[in-house]
Write a protein that holds these residues in place. Structure first.
Motif: not given
Length: 521
Positions: A414-427, A439-446
């Protein structure tokens, strides 16, 4: 176990709580520095000890370990032929009284893992009673400590009487009465004296021992009591010699039992530590979890131990059996971070031999390490943004992580561009999945919700939210992705309908359809 995660998950607050239940310095120190371990046999042994102590507390009430003092230096002094002080001897007696109390508490109980420790305690009652018979307090040795001491003190009492009689007769003499500043008997340098006016010093024969600050009074030992005072002084010296002999004799008796005393100290401090763990478990209504080395976590009705136990909402969490990654979504203040911290903290507590606040048959995996990126990691000193600081932490975790580790991410990328942030998170999650990491992760990204729905080994979860009351229920629902509920919350809070309607038109149809699908689910 890396030290940073202990503070990130507030494990240090648990060890501080634990230390408050210990009595001895050693046990308190051991509580503060208690660390999670990775040896399954040792973990289960530690858990069994905690369970045994807790069972005894429920049957017989708490056990007090007050009275344990450090005796190591005292025993070392005895090894080289030294003599203990009165205070040290009293500490030995106090330790032995605690040993007697603890051993009595440990009797007539069903066999458990603590039996051997209770049985091995030696109260050494004769030694304890002898010390207590001879020593009344740090400042007083009993008259009956020896027949010689009793005789000397009787003589001292008699000599004091003779001196007082002599001094009283001088006080009441018609001539000498006028020489005195006050009609009192005083002590100076351990000698009985009279306060004589300075101008009459030549009229009062004797030895001058002191004078008042003004110089108007001299404290004179009358010549008639000098010999008596000398005899009294000799008696006091004999008394001290006899006290020294008694202390030396007691020290020798202690030295003869030094091995047993050291063993008692180790057993008592260890039991003090174990019972501190049991009292912490009692406070949190904790249970001994079932451990495995296959990476399976199944916490039933788990409660975060630092939250109010009367209001905290229990959660059920599964990980590592049907799926190895859990993506938790939902609105802010809904309990996502607490759920994350609960899993991490209970894992650390379990591996430290502490009972966990959860339901029976809860399972924990034994992890070689736990890593967490939680909270605001912004570093002003290093001029790093929140995103940069979190990413620095994530990079470090990815370098070290192995399949035997548990990783916890709060608001991943989080804390960056949502599209890029979501892509990074998935990777990042995909990399952990490839490595077989739990692993366990919390997120707002759809996008992460879609990733969890469409990827084998990844599961969605959400923290339930009551839109009617605008309040979270704090229940964790596994298998269901959460909605952000931004529109519903805004509407309930009074944001005009036309603004909400306009906002909805600005969401792509695919995103809207996905949110509707979640609502339908």
């Amino acid at each position: 176990m890396n030290k940073k995660v202990l503070y990130t998950l507030e494990y240090n607050k648990i060890t501080e709580q634990l230390s408050s239940y210990a009595s001895s310095d050693w046990a308190k120190e051991h509580c503060i520095h208690l660390k999670p371990i990775t040896d399954k046999a040792k973990i289960e042994q530690a858990q069994a000890e905690t369970a045994a102590a807790l069972s005894r507390i429920y049957r017989k009430g708490s056990l007090s370990f007050g009275g344990i003092h450090k005796i190591g230096m005292s025993l070392k002094r005895l090894e080289i032929g030294g003599i203990l002080s009165i205070e040290e001897l009293l500490h030995i007696a106090s330790l032995l009284e605690t040993a007697k109390r603890v051993k009595t508490y440990g009797r007539n109980d069903p066999a458990d893992t603590l039996d051997a420790m209770f049985t091995s305690i030696e109260p050494l009652t004769p030694l304890c009673e002898e010390i207590r018979r001879c020593i009344i307090s740090e400042d007083e040795i009993a008259d009956d400590a020896s027949s010689q001491l009793k005789s000397i003190r009787r003589n001292i009492q008699g000599m004091n009487g003779r001196i007082h009689n002599q001094m009283t007769s001088i006080l009441n003499h018609s001539v000498t009465k006028g020489y005195l500043q006050d009609a009192v008997i005083t002590m100076r340098n351990g000698r009985y004296c009279l306060p004589v006016k300075a101008e009459y010093k030549n009229q009062m024969s004797g030895m001058i021992h002191d004078q008042s600050a003004s110089g108007s009074t001299l404290f004179i030992e009358p010549a008639g009591v000098v010999n008596l005072n000398n005899e009294l002084k000799e008696l006091f010296l004999k008394e001290q010699e006899e006290i020294d002999r008694i202390i030396a004799d007691l020290s020798n008796q202690v030295a003869a039992e030094s091995e047993s005393l050291l063993n008692d100290y180790k057993l008592l401090t260890t039991l003090d530590f174990i019972f501190a763990k049991a009292r912490l478990a009692q406070e949190h209504n904790g249970i001994a979890p079932v451990f495995n080395t296959e990476g399976r976590i199944h916490i039933r009705r788990g409660r975060h131990p630092l939250l109010n136990k009367k209001t905290v909402v229990p959660i059920d969490v599964r990980l590592g059996e049907d799926f190895q990654l859990l993506v938790v979504t939902g609105p802010n203040t809904g309990g996502k971070t607490v759920s994350l911290k609960t899993v991490g903290l209970l894992t650390l507590m379990g591996q430290a031999g502490l009972h966990i606040p959860a339901g029976d048959r809860s399972q924990l995996a034994i992890f070689e390490n736990v890593y967490a990126d939680i909270g605001d990691e912004q570093s002003i000193e290093q001029s790093l943004s929140t995103f940069s600081s979190h990413m620095t932490n994530i990079v470090a975790i990815l370098k070290k992580v192995t399949p035997d580790c548990l990783v916890l991410f709060d608001e991943l990328c989080s804390g960056t561009d949502p599209t890029e942030g979501a892509a990074l998170a998935i990777s990042i999650l995909s990399r952990l999945l490839q490595r077989g990491v739990r692993a366990m992760a919390t997120t707002h990204y759809s996008e992460l919700k879609v990733f969890a729905l469409s990827t084998e080994g990844v599961q969605n979860a959400c923290c339930e939210f009551d839109v009617e009351t605008l309040s979270p229920t704090y229940r964790l629902l596994i298998g269901i992705p959460g909605k952000s509920n931004a529109f519903a919350i805004s509407g309930k809070l009074g944001l005009p309908d036309d603004i909400i309607a306009d906002a909805k038109t600005r969401i792509t149809s695919s995103e809207q359809n996905f949110e509707d699908l979640i609502a339908d689910l």
